[in-house]
Design a protein around this motif. Structure first.
Motif, PDB file in Angstrom:
ATOM      1  N   SER A  32      32.117  75.929  38.501  1.00 43.63           N
ATOM      2  CA  SER A  32      32.884  76.452  39.634  1.00 43.63           C
ATOM      3  C   SER A  32      32.984  75.431  40.763  1.00 43.63           C
ATOM      4  CB  SER A  32      32.247  77.741  40.153  1.00 43.63           C
ATOM      5  OG  SER A  32      30.985  77.483  40.756  1.00 43.63           O
ATOM      6  N   ILE A  33      32.051  74.496  40.807  1.00 40.31           N
ATOM      7  CA  ILE A  33      32.068  73.457  41.835  1.00 40.31           C
ATOM      8  C   ILE A  33      33.325  72.594  41.700  1.00 40.31           C
ATOM      9  CG2 ILE A  33      30.814  71.466  42.780  1.00 40.31           C
ATOM     10  CD1 ILE A  33      29.434  74.149  43.204  1.00 40.31           C
ATOM     11  N   LEU A  34      33.846  72.496  40.472  1.00 40.51           N
ATOM     12  CA  LEU A  34      34.980  71.608  40.208  1.00 40.51           C
ATOM     13  C   LEU A  34      36.323  72.327  40.193  1.00 40.51           C
ATOM     14  CD1 LEU A  34      33.441  69.300  37.450  1.00 40.51           C
ATOM     15  CD2 LEU A  34      34.281  68.571  39.688  1.00 40.51           C
ATOM     16  N   THR A  35      36.417  73.472  40.857  1.00 39.85           N
ATOM     17  CA  THR A  35      37.666  74.241  40.816  1.00 39.85           C
ATOM     18  C   THR A  35      38.484  74.137  42.109  1.00 39.85           C
ATOM     19  OG1 THR A  35      36.469  76.225  41.533  1.00 39.85           O
ATOM     20  CG2 THR A  35      36.765  75.909  39.160  1.00 39.85           C
ATOM     21  N   LEU A  36      38.062  73.286  43.045  1.00 39.26           N
ATOM     22  CA  LEU A  36      38.835  73.104  44.273  1.00 39.26           C
ATOM     23  C   LEU A  36      39.970  72.110  44.027  1.00 39.26           C
ATOM     24  CD1 LEU A  36      35.953  72.961  46.915  1.00 39.26           C
ATOM     25  CD2 LEU A  36      37.351  74.914  46.241  1.00 39.26           C
ATOM     26  N   THR A  37      41.008  72.209  44.811  1.00 38.43           N
ATOM     27  CA  THR A  37      42.185  71.359  44.619  1.00 38.43           C
ATOM     28  C   THR A  37      42.412  70.436  45.815  1.00 38.43           C
ATOM     29  OG1 THR A  37      43.712  72.933  45.636  1.00 38.43           O
ATOM     30  CG2 THR A  37      43.256  73.206  43.283  1.00 38.43           C
ATOM     31  N   LYS A  38      43.242  69.430  45.584  1.00 42.65           N
ATOM     32  CA  LYS A  38      43.593  68.493  46.654  1.00 42.65           C
ATOM     33  C   LYS A  38      44.327  69.210  47.775  1.00 42.65           C
ATOM     34  CE  LYS A  38      45.665  63.947  47.362  1.00 42.65           C
ATOM     35  NZ  LYS A  38      46.362  62.789  46.717  1.00 42.65           N
ATOM     36  N   TYR A  45      39.439  65.407  49.804  1.00 43.13           N
ATOM     37  CA  TYR A  45      39.486  65.514  48.342  1.00 43.13           C
ATOM     38  C   TYR A  45      38.807  64.337  47.647  1.00 43.13           C
ATOM     39  CZ  TYR A  45      41.320  66.067  43.614  1.00 43.13           C
ATOM     40  OH  TYR A  45      41.438  66.197  42.255  1.00 43.13           O
ATOM     41  N   GLN A  46      39.032  63.105  48.122  1.00 45.60           N
ATOM     42  CA  GLN A  46      38.450  61.925  47.482  1.00 45.60           C
ATOM     43  C   GLN A  46      36.928  61.944  47.522  1.00 45.60           C
ATOM     44  OE1 GLN A  46      40.039  59.770  45.577  1.00 45.60           O
ATOM     45  NE2 GLN A  46      41.912  60.943  45.989  1.00 45.60           N
ATOM     46  N   ALA A  47      36.377  62.356  48.647  1.00 49.47           N
ATOM     47  CA  ALA A  47      34.918  62.465  48.760  1.00 49.47           C
ATOM     48  C   ALA A  47      34.394  63.563  47.839  1.00 49.47           C
ATOM     49  CB  ALA A  47      34.534  62.752  50.207  1.00 49.47           C
ATOM     50  N   TYR A  48      35.159  64.638  47.760  1.00 51.83           N
ATOM     51  CA  TYR A  48      34.802  65.764  46.888  1.00 51.83           C
ATOM     52  C   TYR A  48      34.748  65.330  45.425  1.00 51.83           C
ATOM     53  CZ  TYR A  48      36.010  69.845  43.977  1.00 51.83           C
ATOM     54  OH  TYR A  48      36.062  70.786  42.986  1.00 51.83           O
ATOM     55  N   ILE A  49      35.737  64.570  44.990  1.00 51.42           N
ATOM     56  CA  ILE A  49      35.808  64.116  43.603  1.00 51.42           C
ATOM     57  C   ILE A  49      34.604  63.247  43.238  1.00 51.42           C
ATOM     58  CG2 ILE A  49      37.056  62.512  42.092  1.00 51.42           C
ATOM     59  CD1 ILE A  49      38.201  65.280  42.108  1.00 51.42           C
ATOM     60  N   LYS A  50      34.051  62.538  44.216  1.00 51.96           N
ATOM     61  CA  LYS A  50      32.911  61.665  43.955  1.00 51.96           C
ATOM     62  C   LYS A  50      31.594  62.441  43.861  1.00 51.96           C
ATOM     63  CE  LYS A  50      34.930  57.583  46.194  1.00 51.96           C
ATOM     64  NZ  LYS A  50      34.806  56.609  47.307  1.00 51.96           N
ATOM     65  N   ILE A  51      31.431  63.435  44.729  1.00 52.03           N
ATOM     66  CA  ILE A  51      30.132  64.125  44.791  1.00 52.03           C
ATOM     67  C   ILE A  51      30.077  65.401  43.953  1.00 52.03           C
ATOM     68  CG2 ILE A  51      30.655  65.563  46.808  1.00 52.03           C
ATOM     69  CD1 ILE A  51      27.755  64.934  47.752  1.00 52.03           C
ATOM     70  N   GLY A 122      39.692  70.154  34.419  1.00 48.99           N
ATOM     71  CA  GLY A 122      40.046  68.929  33.713  1.00 48.99           C
ATOM     72  C   GLY A 122      40.747  67.926  34.604  1.00 48.99           C
ATOM     73  N   GLN A 123      41.561  68.414  35.531  1.00 47.84           N
ATOM     74  CA  GLN A 123      42.244  67.520  36.468  1.00 47.84           C
ATOM     75  C   GLN A 123      41.257  66.842  37.407  1.00 47.84           C
ATOM     76  OE1 GLN A 123      45.268  69.835  38.461  1.00 47.84           O
ATOM     77  NE2 GLN A 123      46.168  70.520  36.520  1.00 47.84           N
ATOM     78  N   ASN A 124      40.178  67.543  37.729  1.00 49.00           N
ATOM     79  CA  ASN A 124      39.164  66.981  38.632  1.00 49.00           C
ATOM     80  C   ASN A 124      38.172  66.083  37.912  1.00 49.00           C
ATOM     81  OD1 ASN A 124      40.150  68.142  41.001  1.00 49.00           O
ATOM     82  ND2 ASN A 124      39.008  70.045  40.676  1.00 49.00           N
ATOM     83  N   ASN A 125      37.836  66.443  36.662  1.00 49.20           N
ATOM     84  CA  ASN A 125      36.913  65.611  35.893  1.00 49.20           C
ATOM     85  C   ASN A 125      36.987  65.998  34.416  1.00 49.20           C
ATOM     86  OD1 ASN A 125      34.395  64.488  34.691  1.00 49.20           O
ATOM     87  ND2 ASN A 125      33.965  63.908  36.808  1.00 49.20           N
ATOM     88  N   MET A 126      37.776  65.235  33.649  1.00 48.02           N
ATOM     89  CA  MET A 126      37.990  65.551  32.237  1.00 48.02           C
ATOM     90  C   MET A 126      36.723  65.370  31.410  1.00 48.02           C
ATOM     91  SD  MET A 126      39.938  66.673  29.895  1.00 48.02           S
ATOM     92  CE  MET A 126      41.568  66.674  30.653  1.00 48.02           C
ATOM     93  N   VAL A 127      35.904  64.392  31.751  1.00 49.05           N
ATOM     94  CA  VAL A 127      34.683  64.123  30.986  1.00 49.05           C
ATOM     95  C   VAL A 127      33.748  65.329  31.040  1.00 49.05           C
ATOM     96  CG1 VAL A 127      32.602  62.704  30.813  1.00 49.05           C
ATOM     97  CG2 VAL A 127      34.819  61.632  31.276  1.00 49.05           C
TER      98      VAL A 127
END
Length: 230
Positions: A32-38, A45-51, A122-127
């Motif tokens: 659920s942590i990875l369900t936010l959008t740009k 958003y960029q900081a979010y994608i990293k942490i 998947g858009q936020n982190n496919m791996v």
């Protein structure tokens, strides 16, 4: 599960219902942590994608540890070793799952809430999405919906336990309502029933985890092939 008759205590049953619900929420928390959008986060958003992936992995380790611990306390029988019969049951179950998918997928809607959420992750982190879909989900979902549910509820009525395990599994993937894709829900219910049957017959949680893993792996492989990635 071939156990002696077990008497139910109302307070204990209520505790198990609450605990089961909380364990399910705990299993859902990491992704659920990875369900936010740009659009929602804007410049953050960029900081979010990293942490966010780091927080997701930490929460996964914590939740998996708790869920596995509860399962080890919940199981009412000794885990049986893998035998030729175990592998035969896995093979038959995998074929049944494949036939279920073959019969239902063509009639499903092109999208639903569960699929949309997975696409967003998947858009936020496919791996991490692939890691969860192929390894984490088959393991933790089987522990919760088969390993814990079937050892806590309707021990004296295995058929009821298997059926409810499948229905609840279908419901959490496709909550029943006016907008429900009922074919998608049916496929998940049947998948849950098949997996519950594997656990009941093999007495080894790794058997139904294997079937679940094969189902998810083949689904992702097929998706990547259709999209032209592989």
């Amino acid at each position: 599960m071939n156990n002696p008759k077990i008497s139910y205590h109302p307070i204990k049953t209520i505790f198990h219902i609450i605990a089961f619900f909380l364990l399910f929420l705990l299993e859902q928390l990491p992704l659920s942590i990875l369900t936010l959008t740009k659009k929602q986060l804007g410049s953050k958003y960029q900081a979010y994608i990293k942490i966010a992936p780091i927080i997701t992995i930490i929460l996964l380790i914590v939740s998996a540890t708790i869920i596995i611990f509860v399962f080890k306390q919940a199981q009412n029988f000794s885990t049986q070793k893998f035998t030729k019969k175990t592998w035969l049951i896995i093979l038959i179950a995998t074929i049944l799952v494949a036939l279920t998918n073959f019969a239902t997928v063509p009639f499903m809607k092109s999208s639903n809430a569960n699929v949309d959420a997975l696409n967003l992750i998947g858009q936020n982190n496919m791996v991490i999405l692939i890691l969860f879909s192929v390894i984490v989900a088959p393991t933790l979902e089987e522990i919760i919906f088969r390993g814990i549910f079937m050892n806590w509820f309707f021990l004296n009525r295995p058929f009821v336990s298997i059926l409810l395990s499948g229905i609840i599994f279908g419901y959490v993937h496709a909550p029943f309502g006016t907008g429900t894709d009922w074919i998608y829900a049916l496929s998940k219910i049947l998948l849950g029933i098949i997996l519950a049957g594997v656990y009941y017959r093999t007495k080894n949680i790794k058997a139904n985890i294997t079937v679940h893993f094969l189902n998810n792996f083949l689904a992702i492989f097929a998706g990547l092939a259709i999209s032209g990635v592989i």
